[in-house]
Design an enzyme around this catalytic site. Structure first.
Site: not given
Ligand SMILES: *[C@@H]1O[C@H](CO)[C@@H](O)[C@H](O)[C@H]1NC(C)=O
Ligand SMILES: *[C@@H]1O[C@H](CO)[C@@H](O)[C@H](O)[C@H]1NC(C)=O
Ligand SMILES: *[C@@H]1O[C@H](CO)[C@@H](O)[C@H](O)[C@H]1NC(C)=O
Ligand SMILES: *[C@@H]1O[C@H](CO)[C@@H](O)[C@H](O)[C@H]1NC(C)=O
Length: 286
Positions: A76, A126, A226
Protein backbone atom coordinates in the site's frame (compact mmCIF):
# COMPACT_ATOMS: atom_id res chain seq x y z
CA UNK A 1 -30.41 -6.63 2.26
CA UNK A 2 -29.55 -3.33 0.65
CA UNK A 3 -28.95 -1.73 4.00
CA UNK A 4 -26.67 -4.55 5.02
CA UNK A 5 -24.69 -4.23 1.83
CA UNK A 6 -24.34 -0.51 2.31
CA UNK A 7 -23.13 -1.01 5.85
CA UNK A 8 -20.50 -3.41 4.63
CA UNK A 9 -19.37 -0.91 2.04
CA UNK A 10 -19.12 1.77 4.69
CA UNK A 11 -17.05 -0.54 6.84
CA UNK A 12 -14.77 -1.30 3.94
CA UNK A 13 -14.40 2.39 3.24
CA UNK A 14 -13.55 3.03 6.86
CA UNK A 15 -10.95 0.32 6.90
CA UNK A 16 -9.18 2.01 3.99
CA UNK A 17 -8.61 4.99 6.23
CA UNK A 18 -7.23 2.86 8.96
CA UNK A 19 -4.04 1.89 7.26
CA UNK A 20 -1.10 3.25 9.18
CA UNK A 21 0.09 5.01 6.07
CA UNK A 22 -3.08 6.33 4.47
CA UNK A 23 -4.26 7.51 7.84
CA UNK A 24 -1.27 9.82 8.01
CA UNK A 25 -2.80 12.12 5.43
CA UNK A 26 -6.51 11.62 6.01
CA UNK A 27 -6.98 11.90 9.76
CA UNK A 28 -5.74 13.59 12.88
CA UNK A 29 -4.40 11.09 15.37
CA UNK A 30 -4.86 12.18 18.95
CA UNK A 31 -2.65 9.36 20.12
CA UNK A 32 0.94 8.99 19.12
CA UNK A 33 3.57 6.38 19.12
CA UNK A 34 4.79 6.11 22.66
CA UNK A 35 8.00 4.36 21.76
CA UNK A 36 11.68 4.69 22.59
CA UNK A 37 14.45 6.32 20.58
CA UNK A 38 16.63 3.86 18.69
CA UNK A 39 20.40 4.02 18.98
CA UNK A 40 22.80 3.79 16.03
CA UNK A 41 23.29 0.15 14.92
CA UNK A 42 20.34 -1.07 17.00
CA UNK A 43 18.14 -1.87 13.97
CA UNK A 44 20.60 -2.24 11.08
CA UNK A 45 17.91 -3.91 8.93
CA UNK A 46 15.58 -0.88 9.10
CA UNK A 47 14.90 1.11 5.92
CA UNK A 48 12.91 4.27 5.35
CA UNK A 49 11.89 5.87 2.08
CA UNK A 50 10.68 9.16 0.71
CA UNK A 51 8.86 9.65 -2.60
CA UNK A 52 9.51 12.40 -5.12
CA UNK A 53 6.39 14.50 -5.60
CA UNK A 54 6.51 17.83 -7.49
CA UNK A 55 10.29 18.07 -6.96
CA UNK A 56 9.90 17.51 -3.21
CA UNK A 57 10.95 14.46 -1.20
CA UNK A 58 8.03 13.40 0.99
CA UNK A 59 8.38 10.85 3.82
CA UNK A 60 6.43 7.73 2.89
CA UNK A 61 7.11 4.33 4.49
CA UNK A 62 9.46 1.95 6.21
CA UNK A 63 11.07 -1.18 4.85
CA UNK A 64 13.44 -3.95 5.81
CA UNK A 65 16.67 -5.31 4.28
CA UNK A 66 16.61 -9.04 3.52
CA UNK A 67 19.63 -9.24 1.19
CA UNK A 68 22.30 -7.11 -0.53
CA UNK A 69 19.82 -6.46 -3.32
CA UNK A 70 16.41 -6.83 -1.66
CA UNK A 71 14.17 -4.69 0.55
CA UNK A 72 10.70 -5.75 1.70
CA UNK A 73 7.94 -3.22 2.31
CA UNK A 74 4.12 -2.93 2.22
CA UNK A 75 2.26 -2.87 -1.11
CA UNK A 76 0.00 0.00 0.00
CA UNK A 77 3.08 2.27 0.20
CA UNK A 78 2.82 2.37 -3.61
CA UNK A 79 -0.78 3.57 -3.75
CA UNK A 80 0.42 7.14 -4.38
CA UNK A 81 1.64 8.26 -7.78
CA UNK A 82 5.42 8.64 -7.97
CA UNK A 83 8.27 7.41 -10.12
CA UNK A 84 11.29 7.85 -7.90
CA UNK A 85 11.82 7.10 -4.25
CA UNK A 86 14.81 7.57 -1.98
CA UNK A 87 15.80 4.85 0.45
CA UNK A 88 17.64 5.49 3.71
CA UNK A 89 19.88 2.76 5.14
CA UNK A 90 21.69 2.81 8.47
CA UNK A 91 19.83 5.95 9.55
CA UNK A 92 18.73 6.84 13.06
CA UNK A 93 18.35 10.57 12.46
CA UNK A 94 17.27 10.58 8.82
CA UNK A 95 17.53 14.38 8.47
CA UNK A 96 21.23 14.35 9.34
CA UNK A 97 22.92 13.78 6.00
CA UNK A 98 26.33 13.58 7.65
CA UNK A 99 25.20 10.91 10.09
CA UNK A 100 27.83 8.20 10.46
CA UNK A 101 26.70 5.00 8.78
CA UNK A 102 23.77 6.53 6.87
CA UNK A 103 23.49 5.74 3.15
CA UNK A 104 20.86 6.82 0.65
CA UNK A 105 19.86 5.32 -2.66
CA UNK A 106 17.42 6.65 -5.26
CA UNK A 107 15.37 3.90 -6.88
CA UNK A 108 12.88 3.86 -9.74
CA UNK A 109 9.40 2.49 -9.15
CA UNK A 110 10.01 -0.12 -11.89
CA UNK A 111 12.34 -1.88 -9.45
CA UNK A 112 9.41 -2.74 -7.23
CA UNK A 113 7.27 -5.89 -7.43
CA UNK A 114 3.89 -5.58 -5.74
CA UNK A 115 2.18 -8.84 -4.83
CA UNK A 116 -0.23 -9.89 -7.63
CA UNK A 117 -2.90 -10.66 -5.02
CA UNK A 118 -2.61 -7.32 -3.23
CA UNK A 119 -6.01 -5.80 -2.48
CA UNK A 120 -6.26 -2.42 -0.83
CA UNK A 121 -9.90 -2.82 0.22
CA UNK A 122 -9.27 -6.04 2.13
CA UNK A 123 -5.66 -5.33 3.16
CA UNK A 124 -4.76 -8.62 1.52
CA UNK A 125 -1.23 -9.56 0.47
CA UNK A 126 0.06 -6.15 1.56
CA UNK A 127 3.66 -6.88 0.62
CA UNK A 128 6.14 -5.65 -1.99
CA UNK A 129 9.75 -6.41 -2.91
CA UNK A 130 12.17 -3.66 -3.94
CA UNK A 131 14.96 -5.06 -6.12
CA UNK A 132 17.80 -2.60 -5.56
CA UNK A 133 19.72 -1.41 -8.64
CA UNK A 134 23.00 -1.70 -6.71
CA UNK A 135 24.27 -3.91 -3.89
CA UNK A 136 24.13 -2.43 -0.40
CA UNK A 137 27.45 -2.52 1.41
CA UNK A 138 26.89 -4.18 4.77
CA UNK A 139 28.69 -2.84 7.84
CA UNK A 140 27.92 -2.29 11.56
CA UNK A 141 25.12 0.11 10.58
CA UNK A 142 23.54 -1.79 7.70
CA UNK A 143 22.68 -5.50 7.88
CA UNK A 144 20.04 -7.85 6.49
CA UNK A 145 17.55 -9.67 8.70
CA UNK A 146 16.80 -13.38 8.45
CA UNK A 147 13.50 -14.58 7.05
CA UNK A 148 11.41 -16.94 9.21
CA UNK A 149 11.17 -20.64 8.50
CA UNK A 150 7.73 -21.69 7.20
CA UNK A 151 6.60 -23.34 10.44
CA UNK A 152 8.33 -21.18 13.00
CA UNK A 153 6.15 -20.54 16.07
CA UNK A 154 5.81 -16.84 16.75
CA UNK A 155 2.51 -16.61 18.64
CA UNK A 156 2.63 -15.22 22.16
CA UNK A 157 6.26 -14.23 21.72
CA UNK A 158 7.74 -10.85 22.53
CA UNK A 159 8.73 -8.89 19.49
CA UNK A 160 10.03 -5.50 18.52
CA UNK A 161 8.75 -3.14 15.84
CA UNK A 162 10.41 0.04 14.60
CA UNK A 163 9.90 2.98 12.29
CA UNK A 164 10.08 6.67 11.46
CA UNK A 165 6.29 7.03 11.68
CA UNK A 166 4.25 9.71 13.40
CA UNK A 167 5.09 10.46 17.03
CA UNK A 168 3.15 13.67 17.44
CA UNK A 169 -0.24 15.22 16.84
CA UNK A 170 -0.56 16.95 13.47
CA UNK A 171 -0.20 20.70 13.13
CA UNK A 172 -2.67 22.35 10.71
CA UNK A 173 -3.75 18.91 9.54
CA UNK A 174 -0.22 17.86 8.60
CA UNK A 175 1.25 14.82 10.30
CA UNK A 176 4.92 15.16 11.02
CA UNK A 177 6.74 11.90 10.59
CA UNK A 178 9.62 11.29 12.94
CA UNK A 179 13.17 12.37 12.07
CA UNK A 180 14.38 9.84 14.59
CA UNK A 181 13.96 6.08 14.39
CA UNK A 182 11.68 4.85 17.21
CA UNK A 183 10.88 1.35 18.43
CA UNK A 184 8.47 -0.43 20.71
CA UNK A 185 8.41 -3.79 22.40
CA UNK A 186 5.28 -5.76 21.59
CA UNK A 187 3.52 -9.01 22.31
CA UNK A 188 2.56 -11.08 19.27
CA UNK A 189 -1.06 -12.29 19.43
CA UNK A 190 -2.37 -15.61 18.24
CA UNK A 191 -4.66 -15.08 15.25
CA UNK A 192 -7.50 -16.78 17.13
CA UNK A 193 -7.18 -14.02 19.76
CA UNK A 194 -6.95 -11.19 17.24
CA UNK A 195 -9.78 -12.32 14.98
CA UNK A 196 -12.61 -11.67 17.50
CA UNK A 197 -11.17 -8.22 18.20
CA UNK A 198 -11.24 -7.33 14.50
CA UNK A 199 -14.78 -8.70 14.28
CA UNK A 200 -15.87 -6.56 17.20
CA UNK A 201 -15.11 -3.46 15.13
CA UNK A 202 -15.64 -4.90 11.63
CA UNK A 203 -18.13 -7.79 11.84
CA UNK A 204 -18.21 -8.34 8.08
CA UNK A 205 -14.48 -8.80 7.62
CA UNK A 206 -12.73 -12.10 7.21
CA UNK A 207 -9.36 -12.72 8.78
CA UNK A 208 -6.68 -14.38 6.65
CA UNK A 209 -3.91 -16.54 8.13
CA UNK A 210 -1.43 -14.25 6.34
CA UNK A 211 -1.93 -11.56 9.00
CA UNK A 212 -0.25 -11.38 12.37
CA UNK A 213 -1.31 -8.99 15.15
CA UNK A 214 0.39 -7.28 18.05
CA UNK A 215 -1.42 -6.86 21.36
CA UNK A 216 -2.55 -3.36 22.32
CA UNK A 217 -0.14 -1.89 24.85
CA UNK A 218 1.30 1.45 25.99
CA UNK A 219 2.58 2.28 22.53
CA UNK A 220 1.54 1.72 18.92
CA UNK A 221 2.76 2.08 15.36
CA UNK A 222 1.19 5.00 13.47
CA UNK A 223 1.23 6.78 10.11
CA UNK A 224 4.53 6.30 8.28
CA UNK A 225 5.53 3.09 10.04
CA UNK A 226 3.97 0.99 7.26
CA UNK A 227 6.31 -1.40 5.49
CA UNK A 228 8.61 -1.61 8.51
CA UNK A 229 9.61 -4.71 10.46
CA UNK A 230 8.12 -6.79 13.27
CA UNK A 231 10.96 -8.92 14.61
CA UNK A 232 11.59 -11.63 17.20
CA UNK A 233 14.87 -12.69 18.74
CA UNK A 234 15.77 -16.37 18.48
CA UNK A 235 17.34 -18.36 21.30
CA UNK A 236 20.74 -18.00 19.58
CA UNK A 237 20.41 -14.19 19.57
CA UNK A 238 19.69 -13.84 15.84
CA UNK A 239 16.73 -11.75 14.76
CA UNK A 240 13.94 -13.09 12.58
CA UNK A 241 11.54 -10.98 10.55
CA UNK A 242 7.96 -12.07 11.25
CA UNK A 243 5.84 -9.18 9.98
CA UNK A 244 5.57 -6.11 7.77
CA UNK A 245 3.60 -3.21 9.28
CA UNK A 246 0.25 -3.02 7.47
CA UNK A 247 -2.71 -1.38 9.23
CA UNK A 248 -4.40 -0.37 12.47
CA UNK A 249 -8.02 -0.88 13.49
CA UNK A 250 -8.90 2.78 13.91
CA UNK A 251 -8.03 6.24 12.64
CA UNK A 252 -6.31 7.59 15.71
CA UNK A 253 -3.47 5.14 16.39
CA UNK A 254 -5.36 4.17 19.53
CA UNK A 255 -3.46 2.28 22.19
CA UNK A 256 -6.49 0.05 22.75
CA UNK A 257 -6.58 -1.89 19.48
CA UNK A 258 -4.16 -4.37 17.91
CA UNK A 259 -1.88 -3.48 15.02
CA UNK A 260 -1.92 -5.81 12.03
CA UNK A 261 1.13 -7.00 10.08
CA UNK A 262 1.63 -9.01 6.92
CA UNK A 263 2.89 -12.43 8.07
CA UNK A 264 6.20 -12.92 6.24
CA UNK A 265 6.26 -16.73 6.58
CA UNK A 266 3.17 -16.84 4.31
CA UNK A 267 5.17 -15.25 1.48
CA UNK A 268 8.54 -17.03 1.48
CA UNK A 269 8.10 -18.65 -1.91
CA UNK A 270 6.73 -15.47 -3.41
CA UNK A 271 9.66 -13.43 -2.05
CA UNK A 272 12.15 -15.90 -3.53
CA UNK A 273 10.35 -15.96 -6.87
CA UNK A 274 10.35 -12.17 -7.39
CA UNK A 275 13.62 -11.27 -5.72
CA UNK A 276 16.49 -10.76 -8.15
CA UNK A 277 18.89 -11.78 -5.41
CA UNK A 278 19.87 -15.43 -5.05
CA UNK A 279 21.24 -14.73 -1.58
CA UNK A 280 18.38 -14.45 0.89
CA UNK A 281 18.98 -15.13 4.56
CA UNK A 282 16.86 -17.74 6.25
CA UNK A 283 16.75 -17.34 10.01
CA UNK A 284 19.96 -15.38 9.82
CA UNK A 285 21.62 -18.30 8.05
CA UNK A 286 22.31 -17.91 4.36
C1 LIG B 1 1.88 15.69 -4.24
O1 LIG B 1 1.81 17.09 -4.36
C2 LIG B 1 0.52 17.58 -4.63
C3 LIG B 1 0.60 19.08 -4.86
O2 LIG B 1 1.58 19.68 -4.06
C4 LIG B 1 -0.39 17.22 -3.46
O3 LIG B 1 -1.70 17.67 -3.73
C5 LIG B 1 -0.39 15.71 -3.28
O4 LIG B 1 -1.15 15.35 -2.14
C6 LIG B 1 1.01 15.20 -3.11
N1 LIG B 1 1.01 13.76 -3.08
C7 LIG B 1 1.55 13.09 -2.08
C8 LIG B 1 1.56 11.60 -2.23
O5 LIG B 1 2.04 13.60 -1.10
C1 LIG C 1 24.98 14.36 12.54
O1 LIG C 1 25.84 13.24 12.49
C2 LIG C 1 27.17 13.53 12.87
C3 LIG C 1 28.00 12.28 12.65
O2 LIG C 1 27.40 11.15 13.22
C4 LIG C 1 27.17 13.97 14.33
O3 LIG C 1 28.50 14.29 14.74
C5 LIG C 1 26.29 15.18 14.49
O4 LIG C 1 26.20 15.52 15.86
C6 LIG C 1 24.91 14.89 13.97
N1 LIG C 1 24.10 16.09 13.98
C7 LIG C 1 22.92 16.14 14.55
C8 LIG C 1 22.21 17.44 14.44
O5 LIG C 1 22.42 15.18 15.12
C1 LIG D 1 3.21 -4.64 27.16
O1 LIG D 1 4.53 -4.76 26.64
C2 LIG D 1 5.49 -5.19 27.58
C3 LIG D 1 6.81 -5.25 26.87
O2 LIG D 1 7.19 -3.99 26.52
C4 LIG D 1 5.13 -6.55 28.12
O3 LIG D 1 6.05 -6.91 29.14
C5 LIG D 1 3.74 -6.53 28.70
O4 LIG D 1 3.38 -7.81 29.06
C6 LIG D 1 2.77 -6.00 27.66
N1 LIG D 1 1.44 -5.92 28.23
C7 LIG D 1 0.40 -6.50 27.65
C8 LIG D 1 -0.92 -6.30 28.33
O5 LIG D 1 0.48 -7.16 26.62
C1 LIG E 1 3.73 5.89 27.46
O1 LIG E 1 4.61 4.96 28.08
C2 LIG E 1 4.89 5.25 29.42
C3 LIG E 1 5.96 4.28 29.91
O2 LIG E 1 5.67 2.96 29.54
C4 LIG E 1 3.59 5.12 30.24
O3 LIG E 1 3.84 5.44 31.59
C5 LIG E 1 2.56 6.08 29.67
O4 LIG E 1 1.33 5.88 30.31
C6 LIG E 1 2.39 5.85 28.17
N1 LIG E 1 1.52 6.84 27.61
C7 LIG E 1 0.29 6.56 27.29
C8 LIG E 1 -0.45 7.68 26.63
O5 LIG E 1 -0.21 5.46 27.47
Amino acid sequence: MKILLKWQLILLGLLLFYRFHVEARSTRPQRIINGSKAKAQQFPYQVFFEILNNSKWIPQCGGVIISERTVLTAAHCFEDKFDLFRLYFGAVNRKNSSETGQQRLIVHRENTVIHEGYELDQSLNDIAVINLPAEIQFDEYIQPIGLPSPNQVIDNKDGITSGFGSTQAPKNGIIIKSDHLMYLKVRILQNQMCKPILHKYFPARFFPASWVCIAPNKSTPCGGDSGGPLVIKNANGDNTLVGITSFGMDTICSLKRPGVYTRVSSYLEWIQSVSKSTKLYLNGIQ
